[in-house]
Motif scaffolding. Sequence first.
Motif, PDB file in Angstrom:
ATOM      1  N   VAL A 128     -15.591  27.455  42.258  1.00 43.20           N
ATOM      2  CA  VAL A 128     -15.118  28.655  41.558  1.00 43.20           C
ATOM      3  C   VAL A 128     -14.728  28.317  40.120  1.00 43.20           C
ATOM      4  O   VAL A 128     -15.086  29.043  39.180  1.00 43.20           O
ATOM      5  CB  VAL A 128     -13.933  29.296  42.315  1.00 43.20           C
ATOM      6  CG1 VAL A 128     -13.296  30.406  41.508  1.00 43.20           C
ATOM      7  CG2 VAL A 128     -14.391  29.816  43.665  1.00 43.20           C
ATOM      8  N   LEU A 129     -14.016  27.222  39.926  1.00 44.68           N
ATOM      9  CA  LEU A 129     -13.627  26.815  38.571  1.00 44.68           C
ATOM     10  C   LEU A 129     -14.840  26.578  37.684  1.00 44.68           C
ATOM     11  O   LEU A 129     -14.886  27.035  36.538  1.00 44.68           O
ATOM     12  CB  LEU A 129     -12.778  25.547  38.615  1.00 44.68           C
ATOM     13  CG  LEU A 129     -11.320  25.695  38.980  1.00 44.68           C
ATOM     14  CD1 LEU A 129     -10.663  24.329  39.083  1.00 44.68           C
ATOM     15  CD2 LEU A 129     -10.601  26.544  37.975  1.00 44.68           C
ATOM     16  N   VAL A 130     -15.825  25.866  38.201  1.00 48.00           N
ATOM     17  CA  VAL A 130     -17.020  25.576  37.413  1.00 48.00           C
ATOM     18  C   VAL A 130     -17.794  26.863  37.133  1.00 48.00           C
ATOM     19  O   VAL A 130     -18.308  27.061  36.032  1.00 48.00           O
ATOM     20  CB  VAL A 130     -17.902  24.516  38.119  1.00 48.00           C
ATOM     21  CG1 VAL A 130     -19.226  24.362  37.424  1.00 48.00           C
ATOM     22  CG2 VAL A 130     -17.177  23.179  38.161  1.00 48.00           C
ATOM     23  N   ALA A 131     -17.860  27.765  38.114  1.00 45.16           N
ATOM     24  CA  ALA A 131     -18.565  29.023  37.909  1.00 45.16           C
ATOM     25  C   ALA A 131     -17.894  29.860  36.821  1.00 45.16           C
ATOM     26  O   ALA A 131     -18.583  30.421  35.941  1.00 45.16           O
ATOM     27  CB  ALA A 131     -18.624  29.808  39.208  1.00 45.16           C
ATOM     28  N   VAL A 132     -16.575  29.932  36.832  1.00 45.60           N
ATOM     29  CA  VAL A 132     -15.854  30.670  35.787  1.00 45.60           C
ATOM     30  C   VAL A 132     -16.085  30.013  34.436  1.00 45.60           C
ATOM     31  O   VAL A 132     -16.299  30.688  33.422  1.00 45.60           O
ATOM     32  CB  VAL A 132     -14.344  30.759  36.117  1.00 45.60           C
ATOM     33  CG1 VAL A 132     -13.543  31.285  34.944  1.00 45.60           C
ATOM     34  CG2 VAL A 132     -14.139  31.627  37.330  1.00 45.60           C
TER      35      VAL A 132
END
Length: 83
Positions: A71-75
Motif C-alpha cells: 500500500v505504501l509503495v502504491a501510494v
Amino acid sequence: MSLTKIFSGIFLVVYGVIFINIIYNILQTKTGFGFPIWIQIVLGACFLVMTLSNFKQSHYVFGGIFASAVVLVAVSVVMTSIT
C-alpha cells in the motif's frame, strides 16, 4: 493477558501510527519516495509476492506487514506519477 499479547498490541499500535503518518505525509506533501518509478514498481511487486507467499503459508502477521508495504509503495507511485 500474557506479556506476549501486550507487546504484540503495543507493536500493532505503534506500527499503525507510523503507517498512517507516512501515508498522511505522502499525501500532504504530494511527493513519493525518492526513487524512480520503475524501482518503486519493482519494489512493490517484490512486496506483493512476499505478501502472497506469507498468506499462503499462514503467516498472517508478516503477510499483513508486507501488504501494508505494498500500500505504501502504491501510494508513492501514484503521488510520484501525478507530480
